[in-house]
Design a protein around this motif. Structure first.
Motif, PDB file in Angstrom:
ATOM      1  N   MET A   1     -37.967 -34.977  30.267  1.00 37.00           N
ATOM      2  CA  MET A   1     -37.406 -36.203  30.801  1.00 37.00           C
ATOM      3  C   MET A   1     -36.407 -35.858  31.890  1.00 37.00           C
ATOM      4  N   LYS A   2     -36.616 -36.360  33.076  1.00 38.66           N
ATOM      5  CA  LYS A   2     -35.717 -36.145  34.197  1.00 38.66           C
ATOM      6  C   LYS A   2     -34.850 -37.391  34.368  1.00 38.66           C
ATOM      7  N   LEU A   3     -33.542 -37.202  34.312  1.00 46.27           N
ATOM      8  CA  LEU A   3     -32.589 -38.281  34.498  1.00 46.27           C
ATOM      9  C   LEU A   3     -31.980 -38.143  35.891  1.00 46.27           C
ATOM     10  N   TYR A   4     -31.962 -39.236  36.636  1.00 44.17           N
ATOM     11  CA  TYR A   4     -31.415 -39.242  37.986  1.00 44.17           C
ATOM     12  C   TYR A   4     -30.101 -39.997  37.981  1.00 44.17           C
ATOM     13  N   ARG A   5     -29.289 -39.753  38.999  1.00 44.94           N
ATOM     14  CA  ARG A   5     -27.993 -40.414  39.094  1.00 44.94           C
ATOM     15  C   ARG A   5     -27.744 -40.881  40.524  1.00 44.94           C
ATOM     16  N   LEU A   6     -27.210 -42.079  40.627  1.00 45.24           N
ATOM     17  CA  LEU A   6     -26.748 -42.619  41.893  1.00 45.24           C
ATOM     18  C   LEU A   6     -25.260 -42.902  41.726  1.00 45.24           C
ATOM     19  N   TRP A   7     -24.470 -42.440  42.678  1.00 47.16           N
ATOM     20  CA  TRP A   7     -23.031 -42.675  42.679  1.00 47.16           C
ATOM     21  C   TRP A   7     -22.654 -43.267  44.022  1.00 47.16           C
ATOM     22  N   ALA A   8     -21.867 -44.337  43.997  1.00 49.05           N
ATOM     23  CA  ALA A   8     -21.448 -44.976  45.245  1.00 49.05           C
ATOM     24  C   ALA A   8     -19.983 -45.382  45.133  1.00 49.05           C
ATOM     25  N   LYS A   9     -19.297 -45.316  46.273  1.00 49.94           N
ATOM     26  CA  LYS A   9     -17.889 -45.686  46.324  1.00 49.94           C
ATOM     27  C   LYS A   9     -17.637 -46.416  47.639  1.00 49.94           C
ATOM     28  N   ASP A 114     -27.254 -44.236  36.039  1.00 47.12           N
ATOM     29  CA  ASP A 114     -28.153 -43.235  35.490  1.00 47.12           C
ATOM     30  C   ASP A 114     -29.483 -43.938  35.267  1.00 47.12           C
ATOM     31  N   TYR A 115     -30.559 -43.315  35.743  1.00 50.65           N
ATOM     32  CA  TYR A 115     -31.853 -43.962  35.620  1.00 50.65           C
ATOM     33  C   TYR A 115     -32.960 -42.921  35.421  1.00 50.65           C
ATOM     34  N   LYS A 116     -34.052 -43.408  34.840  1.00 52.00           N
ATOM     35  CA  LYS A 116     -35.227 -42.580  34.601  1.00 52.00           C
ATOM     36  C   LYS A 116     -36.440 -43.342  35.123  1.00 52.00           C
ATOM     37  N   ILE A 117     -37.286 -42.622  35.834  1.00 52.72           N
ATOM     38  CA  ILE A 117     -38.500 -43.185  36.420  1.00 52.72           C
ATOM     39  C   ILE A 117     -39.632 -43.118  35.385  1.00 52.72           C
ATOM     40  N   PRO A 118     -40.470 -44.159  35.302  1.00 62.84           N
ATOM     41  CA  PRO A 118     -41.624 -44.081  34.396  1.00 62.84           C
ATOM     42  C   PRO A 118     -42.729 -43.186  34.970  1.00 62.84           C
ATOM     43  N   PHE A 119     -43.778 -43.027  34.245  1.00 63.31           N
ATOM     44  CA  PHE A 119     -45.015 -42.349  34.657  1.00 63.31           C
ATOM     45  C   PHE A 119     -44.890 -40.826  34.726  1.00 63.31           C
TER      46      PHE A 119
END
Length: 163
Positions: A1-9, A114-119
């Protein structure tokens, strides 16, 4: 499972309470989402934000494809932060934290997603050139739209990063 992260300020030259009033109104998500996304609220945005609130949207992430997205507001600390989590929608996981912090001359907003893409492996393959690209465009639009609505914070460098 690959977890991605987006951070914004981003900082805006408005009070923390003005920022909270705008960001905690679920209807304003449509205001800060690009028109080409076809974002439409179906239900749940008729009250100010509260813990346990379920909001249902339709979004068109790609031309010719629309999907329902259901989020729950899982945590709220008035004027400080809130968390929304996808219950049903295009991601396997979507956990979005929104923080507000008063700074001299305005407010600093910080988003941590924090998000995970399906498929599986196919999702990981399209992540860099499709999903990451689209999220980049959405957050760039939000940055510009918030400046249009509230003004620029002179001397502050807004930023976001996707990993």
């Amino acid at each position: 499972m690959k977890l991605y992260r987006l951070w914004a300020k981003q900082a805006l030259p408005i009070s923390k309470s003005e920022a909270w009033e705008f960001l905690s109104d679920p209807r304003n998500l449509q205001v800060i989402t690009p028109d080409h996304m076809g974002f439409q609220i179906l239900s749940g945005a008729d009250r100010p934000m509260y813990q346990g609130q379920i909001i249902q949207y339709v979004v068109k992430p790609f031309k010719g494809y629309s999907t329902k997205w259901v989020t729950e507001i899982t945590h709220v600390k008035e004027g400080e932060y809130f968390v929304d989590e996808q219950r049903f929608g295009p991601y396997d996981l979507w956990h979005h934290k929104h923080f507000l912090r008063e700074i001299e001359g305005g407010v600093e907003m910080e988003d941590l997603i924090d998000y995970k893409i399906p498929f599986g492996i196919i999702g990981q393959w399209v992540q860099p050139w499709l999903v990451k690209k689209q999220l980049n465009e959405i957050f760039q639009y939000r940055l510009e739209k918030l400046i249009e609505l509230f003004g620029a914070f002179e001397g502050y460098k807004s930023e976001f990063e996707l990993t």
